[in-house]
Write a protein that holds these residues in place. Sequence first.
Motif, PDB file in Angstrom:
ATOM      1  N   GLY A  95      92.693 -36.981 -57.433  1.00  0.00           N
ATOM      2  CA  GLY A  95      93.862 -37.378 -58.203  1.00  0.00           C
ATOM      3  C   GLY A  95      95.045 -37.796 -57.358  1.00  0.00           C
ATOM      4  O   GLY A  95      96.188 -37.685 -57.792  1.00  0.00           O
ATOM      5  N   ILE A  96      94.810 -38.287 -56.127  1.00  0.00           N
ATOM      6  CA  ILE A  96      95.900 -38.795 -55.302  1.00  0.00           C
ATOM      7  C   ILE A  96      96.502 -40.004 -56.003  1.00  0.00           C
ATOM      8  O   ILE A  96      95.785 -40.886 -56.472  1.00  0.00           O
ATOM      9  CB  ILE A  96      95.387 -39.181 -53.907  1.00  0.00           C
ATOM     10  CG1 ILE A  96      94.752 -37.956 -53.240  1.00  0.00           C
ATOM     11  CG2 ILE A  96      96.507 -39.751 -53.055  1.00  0.00           C
ATOM     12  CD1 ILE A  96      94.069 -38.263 -51.933  1.00  0.00           C
ATOM     13  N   ILE A  97      97.828 -40.058 -56.106  1.00  0.00           N
ATOM     14  CA  ILE A  97      98.456 -41.095 -56.912  1.00  0.00           C
ATOM     15  C   ILE A  97      99.408 -41.951 -56.091  1.00  0.00           C
ATOM     16  O   ILE A  97      99.892 -41.539 -55.024  1.00  0.00           O
ATOM     17  CB  ILE A  97      99.212 -40.482 -58.115  1.00  0.00           C
ATOM     18  CG1 ILE A  97     100.288 -39.510 -57.600  1.00  0.00           C
ATOM     19  CG2 ILE A  97      98.250 -39.806 -59.062  1.00  0.00           C
ATOM     20  CD1 ILE A  97     101.155 -38.953 -58.721  1.00  0.00           C
ATOM     21  N   VAL A  98      99.668 -43.159 -56.604  1.00  0.00           N
ATOM     22  CA  VAL A  98     100.622 -44.080 -55.986  1.00  0.00           C
ATOM     23  C   VAL A  98     101.505 -44.645 -57.080  1.00  0.00           C
ATOM     24  O   VAL A  98     101.188 -44.579 -58.274  1.00  0.00           O
ATOM     25  CB  VAL A  98      99.903 -45.235 -55.255  1.00  0.00           C
ATOM     26  CG1 VAL A  98      99.081 -44.728 -54.097  1.00  0.00           C
ATOM     27  CG2 VAL A  98      99.027 -46.025 -56.222  1.00  0.00           C
ATOM     28  N   SER A  99     102.600 -45.249 -56.676  1.00  0.00           N
ATOM     29  CA  SER A  99     103.551 -45.833 -57.615  1.00  0.00           C
ATOM     30  C   SER A  99     102.937 -47.023 -58.335  1.00  0.00           C
ATOM     31  O   SER A  99     102.283 -47.871 -57.725  1.00  0.00           O
ATOM     32  CB  SER A  99     104.799 -46.278 -56.856  1.00  0.00           C
ATOM     33  OG  SER A  99     105.575 -47.151 -57.627  1.00  0.00           O
ATOM     34  N   THR A 100     103.139 -47.103 -59.640  1.00  0.00           N
ATOM     35  CA  THR A 100     102.653 -48.264 -60.374  1.00  0.00           C
ATOM     36  C   THR A 100     103.449 -49.517 -60.007  1.00  0.00           C
ATOM     37  O   THR A 100     102.957 -50.634 -60.203  1.00  0.00           O
ATOM     38  CB  THR A 100     102.756 -48.031 -61.891  1.00  0.00           C
ATOM     39  OG1 THR A 100     104.085 -47.623 -62.226  1.00  0.00           O
ATOM     40  CG2 THR A 100     101.765 -46.975 -62.335  1.00  0.00           C
ATOM     41  N   HIS A 101     104.649 -49.356 -59.468  1.00  0.00           N
ATOM     42  CA  HIS A 101     105.408 -50.510 -58.992  1.00  0.00           C
ATOM     43  C   HIS A 101     104.652 -51.188 -57.848  1.00  0.00           C
ATOM     44  O   HIS A 101     104.534 -52.424 -57.803  1.00  0.00           O
ATOM     45  CB  HIS A 101     106.801 -50.074 -58.514  1.00  0.00           C
ATOM     46  CG  HIS A 101     107.585 -51.186 -57.886  1.00  0.00           C
ATOM     47  ND1 HIS A 101     108.195 -52.180 -58.627  1.00  0.00           N
ATOM     48  CD2 HIS A 101     107.833 -51.465 -56.571  1.00  0.00           C
ATOM     49  CE1 HIS A 101     108.799 -53.014 -57.800  1.00  0.00           C
ATOM     50  NE2 HIS A 101     108.600 -52.607 -56.551  1.00  0.00           N
ATOM     51  N   GLU A 102     104.121 -50.386 -56.926  1.00  0.00           N
ATOM     52  CA  GLU A 102     103.343 -50.941 -55.813  1.00  0.00           C
ATOM     53  C   GLU A 102     102.044 -51.556 -56.330  1.00  0.00           C
ATOM     54  O   GLU A 102     101.610 -52.618 -55.858  1.00  0.00           O
ATOM     55  CB  GLU A 102     103.038 -49.836 -54.794  1.00  0.00           C
ATOM     56  CG  GLU A 102     102.256 -50.286 -53.562  1.00  0.00           C
ATOM     57  CD  GLU A 102     103.040 -51.205 -52.645  1.00  0.00           C
ATOM     58  OE1 GLU A 102     102.462 -51.666 -51.653  1.00  0.00           O
ATOM     59  OE2 GLU A 102     104.234 -51.465 -52.908  1.00  0.00           O
ATOM     60  N   LEU A 103     101.414 -50.895 -57.282  1.00  0.00           N
ATOM     61  CA  LEU A 103     100.192 -51.437 -57.882  1.00  0.00           C
ATOM     62  C   LEU A 103     100.487 -52.784 -58.536  1.00  0.00           C
ATOM     63  O   LEU A 103      99.711 -53.744 -58.377  1.00  0.00           O
ATOM     64  CB  LEU A 103      99.642 -50.457 -58.911  1.00  0.00           C
ATOM     65  CG  LEU A 103      98.447 -50.944 -59.751  1.00  0.00           C
ATOM     66  CD1 LEU A 103      97.257 -51.230 -58.869  1.00  0.00           C
ATOM     67  CD2 LEU A 103      98.099 -49.918 -60.819  1.00  0.00           C
ATOM     68  N   ASN A 104     101.573 -52.858 -59.271  1.00  0.00           N
ATOM     69  CA  ASN A 104     101.962 -54.100 -59.929  1.00  0.00           C
ATOM     70  C   ASN A 104     102.124 -55.226 -58.908  1.00  0.00           C
ATOM     71  O   ASN A 104     101.671 -56.357 -59.125  1.00  0.00           O
ATOM     72  CB  ASN A 104     103.279 -53.877 -60.689  1.00  0.00           C
ATOM     73  CG  ASN A 104     103.587 -55.035 -61.630  1.00  0.00           C
ATOM     74  OD1 ASN A 104     103.232 -56.157 -61.370  1.00  0.00           O
ATOM     75  ND2 ASN A 104     104.278 -54.727 -62.716  1.00  0.00           N
ATOM     76  N   ARG A 105     102.770 -54.912 -57.789  1.00  0.00           N
ATOM     77  CA  ARG A 105     102.988 -55.929 -56.746  1.00  0.00           C
ATOM     78  C   ARG A 105     101.668 -56.468 -56.220  1.00  0.00           C
ATOM     79  O   ARG A 105     101.509 -57.687 -56.025  1.00  0.00           O
ATOM     80  CB  ARG A 105     103.815 -55.316 -55.609  1.00  0.00           C
ATOM     81  CG  ARG A 105     104.238 -56.320 -54.541  1.00  0.00           C
ATOM     82  CD  ARG A 105     105.108 -55.659 -53.493  1.00  0.00           C
ATOM     83  NE  ARG A 105     104.342 -54.767 -52.647  1.00  0.00           N
ATOM     84  CZ  ARG A 105     103.647 -55.165 -51.580  1.00  0.00           C
ATOM     85  NH1 ARG A 105     103.625 -56.452 -51.243  1.00  0.00           N
ATOM     86  NH2 ARG A 105     102.979 -54.304 -50.835  1.00  0.00           N
ATOM     87  N   TRP A 106     100.684 -55.582 -55.996  1.00  0.00           N
ATOM     88  CA  TRP A 106      99.401 -56.009 -55.449  1.00  0.00           C
ATOM     89  C   TRP A 106      98.581 -56.790 -56.467  1.00  0.00           C
ATOM     90  O   TRP A 106      97.916 -57.770 -56.120  1.00  0.00           O
ATOM     91  CB  TRP A 106      98.618 -54.802 -54.940  1.00  0.00           C
ATOM     92  CG  TRP A 106      98.943 -54.516 -53.508  1.00  0.00           C
ATOM     93  CD1 TRP A 106      99.970 -53.767 -53.027  1.00  0.00           C
ATOM     94  CD2 TRP A 106      98.256 -55.013 -52.372  1.00  0.00           C
ATOM     95  NE1 TRP A 106      99.969 -53.754 -51.655  1.00  0.00           N
ATOM     96  CE2 TRP A 106      98.917 -54.518 -51.225  1.00  0.00           C
ATOM     97  CE3 TRP A 106      97.142 -55.824 -52.195  1.00  0.00           C
ATOM     98  CZ2 TRP A 106      98.501 -54.805 -49.931  1.00  0.00           C
ATOM     99  CZ3 TRP A 106      96.721 -56.130 -50.903  1.00  0.00           C
ATOM    100  CH2 TRP A 106      97.400 -55.618 -49.790  1.00  0.00           C
ATOM    101  N   VAL A 107      98.624 -56.368 -57.719  1.00  0.00           N
ATOM    102  CA  VAL A 107      97.896 -57.097 -58.753  1.00  0.00           C
ATOM    103  C   VAL A 107      98.449 -58.521 -58.869  1.00  0.00           C
ATOM    104  O   VAL A 107      97.691 -59.501 -58.942  1.00  0.00           O
ATOM    105  CB  VAL A 107      97.975 -56.361 -60.107  1.00  0.00           C
ATOM    106  CG1 VAL A 107      97.470 -57.266 -61.235  1.00  0.00           C
ATOM    107  CG2 VAL A 107      97.163 -55.079 -60.067  1.00  0.00           C
ATOM    108  N   GLU A 108      99.766 -58.649 -58.880  1.00  0.00           N
ATOM    109  CA  GLU A 108     100.375 -59.978 -58.996  1.00  0.00           C
ATOM    110  C   GLU A 108     100.082 -60.816 -57.749  1.00  0.00           C
ATOM    111  O   GLU A 108      99.878 -62.036 -57.844  1.00  0.00           O
ATOM    112  CB  GLU A 108     101.881 -59.839 -59.209  1.00  0.00           C
ATOM    113  CG  GLU A 108     102.262 -59.253 -60.559  1.00  0.00           C
ATOM    114  CD  GLU A 108     101.697 -60.070 -61.709  1.00  0.00           C
ATOM    115  OE1 GLU A 108     101.762 -61.315 -61.645  1.00  0.00           O
ATOM    116  OE2 GLU A 108     101.180 -59.459 -62.659  1.00  0.00           O
ATOM    117  N   LYS A 109     100.066 -60.175 -56.594  1.00  0.00           N
ATOM    118  CA  LYS A 109      99.765 -60.882 -55.346  1.00  0.00           C
ATOM    119  C   LYS A 109      98.354 -61.477 -55.388  1.00  0.00           C
ATOM    120  O   LYS A 109      98.144 -62.648 -55.027  1.00  0.00           O
ATOM    121  CB  LYS A 109      99.906 -59.908 -54.163  1.00  0.00           C
ATOM    122  CG  LYS A 109      99.549 -60.496 -52.805  1.00  0.00           C
ATOM    123  CD  LYS A 109      99.713 -59.435 -51.733  1.00  0.00           C
ATOM    124  CE  LYS A 109      99.362 -59.973 -50.352  1.00  0.00           C
ATOM    125  NZ  LYS A 109      99.502 -58.933 -49.296  1.00  0.00           N
TER     126      LYS A 109
END
Length: 314
Positions: A95-109
Amino acid sequence: MQERVSSGLIARAMDEVIEKAGLRIPNKLHRLVAEQTGLHPTTVLRYHRQELESADLRVLECVQDIGTRLANGEKIFDEYGDPSVAGLEEELEEGIIVSTHELNRWVEKLRSRLGMRSTSFLYQWLEDELGIPASTIMRYHTGELHAAPSAIMHALRALERMLCAGEPVAFRRGPGDPVRHVPRSCLKTLLDEIEDLGLVTGAGRTSDIVSLRLGLPSGGLASMIGDESWPFVRLDVYERVRDLRDQAMYDPRRHYEVGDRIWFPDLGTGTVVLKLPKQRMLVTFDSGMQRQLREDIWVDPRAGDFFSLHAIGA
């Protein structure tokens, strides 16, 4: 003639390097070996697949040298050596988690890199790789869920590396769609290689000649590559073009006809100009050199150095 070794030895040495370096993308090793030995990357790939029976000793020595450098702590593939997507189940469970803001950036990239208007292909790819439902991936991406497993980030970084390396990554529209697609840039790269090696001849564009060879409408492949509204081509079309490329790579076990184009290690591309007795054929290479090559040779799997013994006609 240079001393030759079994491609099986080279394949095992490559597998050891790939495992030791934690490579997600094996063609990084193929390209490095090709650069250091002067061979084409496709030839190195065929040695790794053991599609060619033997190779020059210098290929094995090159791979072994890379392995020694890795053993000595040199980070040759450091930027490509992250854990593979398939090995991230433990992180999902923890269950290690990361910010969805960072996830959003990578998905858009990655969406932008692929030229996609929609992100559904990325959601489905992540579901296929990680087992996380595409609907859940979408909720992470939109911010409805406020933190995401870090395995998703590792997967997206691995995807970017594969795309940068030109790997034919397969995507699906959704869980019920059996049709797989690859980025159209992969097809363009493949056609460029066929053109650079001179594997097909005739009037017109290489893409049109290949289209006709595959039974596609004239201009079919060119329209796929040039379609700015759709960034993918069907995986089965890509594989048919790849098979055409691979079939032109000389193999003494195959049968050839007059007019066939053949690519041979160290000699380049040539044309079969004459069929001779005793399973021989005369090939005129684009350099002007002529060689007799063998065909229709039965392979005994116990034979050691088959290629060097039987490829060149006596």
